[in-house]
Design an enzyme around this catalytic site. Structure first.
Site, PDB file in Angstrom:
ATOM      1  N   GLU A  52     -11.208 -12.393  16.928  1.00  0.00           N
ATOM      2  CA  GLU A  52     -11.008 -12.114  18.548  1.00  0.00           C
ATOM      3  C   GLU A  52      -9.619 -12.260  18.958  1.00  0.00           C
ATOM      4  O   GLU A  52      -9.031 -12.002  19.533  1.00  0.00           O
ATOM      5  CB  GLU A  52     -12.065 -13.304  19.179  1.00  0.00           C
ATOM      6  CG  GLU A  52     -13.245 -13.128  19.567  1.00  0.00           C
ATOM      7  CD  GLU A  52     -13.224 -11.473  20.354  1.00  0.00           C
ATOM      8  OE1 GLU A  52     -12.470 -11.343  21.253  1.00  0.00           O
ATOM      9  OE2 GLU A  52     -14.551 -11.384  19.798  1.00  0.00           O
ATOM     10  N   CYS A 209     -16.077   2.672  30.188  1.00  0.00           N
ATOM     11  CA  CYS A 209     -15.031   2.364  31.302  1.00  0.00           C
ATOM     12  C   CYS A 209     -13.801   2.509  31.044  1.00  0.00           C
ATOM     13  O   CYS A 209     -12.744   1.453  31.208  1.00  0.00           O
ATOM     14  CB  CYS A 209     -15.600   1.228  31.964  1.00  0.00           C
ATOM     15  SG  CYS A 209     -15.470   0.948  33.511  1.00  0.00           S
ATOM     16  N   CYS A 216     -18.282   8.262  33.277  1.00  0.00           N
ATOM     17  CA  CYS A 216     -19.459   7.650  34.349  1.00  0.00           C
ATOM     18  C   CYS A 216     -21.053   8.109  34.104  1.00  0.00           C
ATOM     19  O   CYS A 216     -22.123   7.673  34.050  1.00  0.00           O
ATOM     20  CB  CYS A 216     -19.454   7.785  35.820  1.00  0.00           C
ATOM     21  SG  CYS A 216     -17.152   6.545  35.979  1.00  0.00           S
ATOM     22  N   CYS A 219     -22.744   6.280  31.963  1.00  0.00           N
ATOM     23  CA  CYS A 219     -22.889   4.702  32.151  1.00  0.00           C
ATOM     24  C   CYS A 219     -24.270   3.929  32.999  1.00  0.00           C
ATOM     25  O   CYS A 219     -24.788   4.739  33.929  1.00  0.00           O
ATOM     26  CB  CYS A 219     -21.596   4.308  33.020  1.00  0.00           C
ATOM     27  SG  CYS A 219     -21.339   2.317  33.983  1.00  0.00           S
ATOM     28  N   CYS A 225     -21.964   1.976  41.475  1.00  0.00           N
ATOM     29  CA  CYS A 225     -20.391   0.897  40.802  1.00  0.00           C
ATOM     30  C   CYS A 225     -19.875   1.062  42.773  1.00  0.00           C
ATOM     31  O   CYS A 225     -19.843   2.706  43.062  1.00  0.00           O
ATOM     32  CB  CYS A 225     -20.448   2.269  39.657  1.00  0.00           C
ATOM     33  SG  CYS A 225     -17.990   1.977  39.684  1.00  0.00           S
TER      34      CYS A 225
HETATM   35  N1  ADE Z   1     -12.179  -7.062  21.057  1.00  0.00           N
HETATM   36  C1  ADE Z   1     -12.540  -7.920  21.032  1.00  0.00           C
HETATM   37  N2  ADE Z   1     -13.037  -8.718  20.816  1.00  0.00           N
HETATM   38  C2  ADE Z   1     -14.052  -7.811  20.715  1.00  0.00           C
HETATM   39  C3  ADE Z   1     -15.503  -7.499  19.623  1.00  0.00           C
HETATM   40  N3  ADE Z   1     -15.868  -8.688  19.510  1.00  0.00           N
HETATM   41  N4  ADE Z   1     -15.932  -6.043  19.021  1.00  0.00           N
HETATM   42  C4  ADE Z   1     -15.281  -4.967  18.892  1.00  0.00           C
HETATM   43  N5  ADE Z   1     -13.853  -5.257  20.350  1.00  0.00           N
HETATM   44  C5  ADE Z   1     -13.247  -6.111  20.456  1.00  0.00           C
END
Ligand code: ADE
Length: 387
Positions: A52, A209, A216, A219, A225
């Site tokens: 992350e 999105c 769309c 989706c 939406c």
């Molecule tokens: N961007 C941020 N976290 C992510 C994840 N777990 N998978 C894909 N893209 C991301």
């Protein structure tokens, strides 16, 4: 169990539930979402947190190699916490936004010392760690600890604002807070569905999105939406405050030594064939804080006036090139200067990348080119040294 059976089962279980936003996202993610990203395999809090942080300002494709190298060198949080910062910066080199790497190291040490090596299992605690903002905290807490809290990164914001028809100006923090409350009200009923739901928000935001030309028709939540129903898909979300980009000129003085003759050097923006280069640590504040960099000047005149007349004659000035930062365009010009007083044998090729911890900042020194590969270097410096 054959594949069609499995599908029928999934359908039956989702049909038993009301067809909420979350239910439709979960079903979509199961079929169309991403399932084989490296941090989804052995998704322990350390790996999820690391991914992350890497993904904060960087796309998945660019992160894959770095994630593999990082987890190979530091398979556990403890190994990361105990490593010298310079090793961490070295491995981060090229990903950019080095504050992330510094915070990563600091957070690893805090988790070791304050939480006995285990990440605290709630977004409220995670957000107190360096480098972890509310959305990253929500991602880790929902994926690893099944906390019912919504991420609200750029992708999730766009998807949710459109689906809800949320038209408040998201450059205002009150609007952001309001959307967070609405987002938290959309999460699945069952805590065990949280990891998939978080991934669904990320995947749907990234794959369908999208900011421009959203798909769309594919989706799963397009029927209700609000943006679509009122023809405002590309108009939402609204964010009025735009950061003004600025430009900054930088002149690098690249002192180098080489065993080959100048004729054998390849001159372009960069020089192939150098043996050592002179680098100094940048100040603790500002662009590339504390990274190693060639001496840097605002103007060519300032750079030249730091040299002797003989040196000025030998200076080789290259065409400038652009390097894009978040809010700034850097216009960088490299000025190469062959140094004839220093010899390669006098350079301690063991001067380890730990050096920034042991000598005062801003004091320059020569680095053998091979070991400088492992140093934390700004991306454009890396490009100049390793063409
Ligand atoms: N961007 C941020 N976290 C992510 C994840 N777990 N998978 C894909 N893209 C991301």
């Amino acid at each position: 169990v054959s594949a069609p059976n499995k599908k029928a089962k999934a359908k039956a279980s989702t049909q038993a539930l009301p067809n909420t936003f979350a239910v439709r996202l979960l079903a979509w993610q199961e079929v169309h979402g991403r399932h084989h990203l490296p941090w989804q395999i052995n998704a322990d809090p350390y790996r999820v947190w690391l991914s992350e942080i890497m993904l904060q300002q960087t796309q998945v494709v660019s992160v894959l190699d770095y994630f593999a190298r990082f987890t190979q060198k530091f398979p556990t949080l403890q190994e990361l916490a105990e490593a010298p910062l310079s090793d961490v910066l070295g491995l981060w080199s090229g990903l950019g936004y080095y504050t992330r790497a510094r915070n990563l190291h600091k957070a690893a040490q805090m988790v070791q010392s304050e939480f006995g090596g285990q990440f605290p299992p709630s977004s409220a605690e995670l957000v107190k760690l360096p480098g972890i903002g509310p959305s990253t905290a929500a991602a880790i807490a929902s994926i690893c600890f099944h906390e019912r809290v919504s991420i609200l990164d750029g992708n999730a914001k766009r998807l949710l604002a459109r689906h809800l028809g949320f038209s408040d100006d998201l450059s205002q923090s009150v609007a952001h807070k309001r959307l967070q409350t609405l987002a938290n009200a959309q999460v699945p009923k069952l805590a065990q569905d949280m990891p998939r739901y978080t991934q669904a928000l990320m995947d749907l935001g990234a794959m369908l999105c999208t900011q421009r030309k959203p798909k769309c028709e594919a989706c799963p939540v397009s029927t209700d939406c609000q943006a679509r129903l009122t023809d405002r898909v590309e108009a939402l979300p609204i964010k009025t405050r735009k950061v003004k980009r600025s430009q900054l000129r930088m002149h690098f003085l690249l002192r180098y030594i080489t065993a080959v003759t100048d004729d054998d050097l390849q001159l372009k923006h960069s020089i192939a064939g150098i043996d050592a280069v002179y680098l100094e640590q940048r100040p603790a504040k500002g662009i590339w804080a504390e990274l190693l960099c060639p001496p840097c000047f605002d103007t060519e005149e300032a750079l030249r006036s730091s040299l002797t007349p003989q040196e000025q004659q030998r200076l080789k000035t290259m065409h400038s090139f652009q390097h894009v930062l978040t809010h700034k365009d850097l216009i960088i010009q490299a000025h190469w200067l062959r140094d004839e007083k220093v010899s390669i044998s006098s350079i301690d090729s063991t001067n380890s990348p730990n050096r920034p911890n042991s000598t005062p900042p801003n004091e320059g020194q020569w680095y053998a080119i091979n070991q400088s590969k492992e140093l934390g270097l700004p991306v454009p410096v890396r490009k100049l040294l390793f063409p």
